[in-house]
Design an enzyme around this catalytic site. Structure first.
Site, mmCIF file in Angstrom:
data_model
loop_
_atom_site.group_PDB
_atom_site.id
_atom_site.type_symbol
_atom_site.label_atom_id
_atom_site.label_comp_id
_atom_site.label_asym_id
_atom_site.label_seq_id
_atom_site.Cartn_x
_atom_site.Cartn_y
_atom_site.Cartn_z
ATOM 1 N N ASP A 79 0.873 -1.159 0.000
ATOM 2 C CA ASP A 79 0.000 0.000 0.000
ATOM 3 C C ASP A 79 0.920 1.221 0.000
ATOM 4 O OD1 ASP A 79 -2.329 1.659 0.503
ATOM 5 O OD2 ASP A 79 -1.610 1.786 2.565
ATOM 6 N N ASP A 85 -0.129 5.053 0.857
ATOM 7 C CA ASP A 85 -0.386 6.072 1.880
ATOM 8 C C ASP A 85 -0.396 5.475 3.285
ATOM 9 O OD1 ASP A 85 -2.065 8.633 0.195
ATOM 10 O OD2 ASP A 85 -1.410 6.796 -0.765
#
Length: 263
Positions: A54, A56
């Site tokens: 991922d 953020d």
């Protein structure tokens, strides 16, 4: 002298209740402020080949959409929706569309300014240096935005980037996302697609994330790791890292300090 960040024990036997055992380990983790991982020692543990992240609050310390919202003057509204989505209280696609709509009219040039101030998570550069030296394939699978994914791709030499594309007309954001939204289900599908393309078994894949929309890919990967994650993610992922940096992934993948010291 070098302080130890990781100590490994090997145990033999059969667990009567694995989920209960994991709950107890999580409780000890919270009480002592350390990370405890419990893994089966099998042929795949030291034979991973693909690591997907991922973006953020995982690869970088912030949520890019919150940074864009600050520039647009709608910071509090967007941050509140982001928090609800990451905790699993809102459908990700609907929440993304609501947040992006609030960015309508923002100048495209703002994205460059936001990208320049993004902070990499502790240990990220060390981790990628070692992963590439060891021949791993790497990917960003993000519910964030392609512009920032490609910015990190250049910085860290990442092989694949899949994220959401912001629609831009006449130099301004329209408040819409172009194409298929990269939500939790899509992240899991992309993990499978990349593994298949690279001829890598799913058991040889690692997925790392912090939000509820990461749970499908964490469950699909051979090794799913909740990194500094929301409570719902820590409770549902098999592994979690909350106290060390991103380079602590190497411990979970079976590497020791002396294996990477000379790289």
């Amino acid at each position: 002298s070098l302080s130890k960040a990781c100590v490994e024990f090997s145990l033999r036997g059969t667990l009567c209740n694995e989920s209960r055992f994991r709950e107890q380990l999580l409780s000890i983790t919270d009480t002592l402020g350390i990370d405890i991982a419990f893994q089966e020692e099998n042929i795949f543990r030291r034979n991973r080949r693909l690591v997907v992240f991922d973006m953020d609050s995982t690869l970088i310390t912030s949520e890019v959409i919150d940074e864009l919202a600050l520039e647009a003057g709608v910071g509090e509204q967007v941050a509140a929706i982001t928090e609800q989505a990451m905790r699993g209280e809102l459908d990700f696609t609907a929440s993304l569309q609501r947040r992006v709509a609030l960015l309508k009219g923002l100048e495209e040039s703002v994205m460059e300014r936001v990208a320049a101030r993004l902070q990499l998570t502790e240990g990220a550069e060390t981790l990628f240096k070692h992963l590439h030296h060891l021949g791993f394939k790497t990917a960003i699978l993000s519910g964030g935005f392609t512009y920032f994914g490609h910015y990190l791709q250049k910085k860290l030499n990442i092989h694949y980037v899949h994220a959401n594309m912001l629609e831009i007309e006449n130099g301004r954001l329209t408040g819409k996302v172009v194409g298929q939204v990269v939500d939790g289900k899509r992240k899991a599908e992309l993990l499978e697609h990349i593994a298949e393309r690279e001829n890598i078994r799913l058991e040889q894949t690692v997925a790392v994330g912090d939000g509820a929309n990461d749970l499908p890919m964490l469950g699909k990967a051979g090794l799913g790791i909740a990194f500094r994650a929301k409570p719902i993610v820590r409770e549902n992922a098999k592994q979690a890292i909350s106290t060390l940096g991103l380079d602590a992934l190497l411990y979970l993948m079976g590497f020791r300090d002396r294996d990477t010291r000379c790289m």
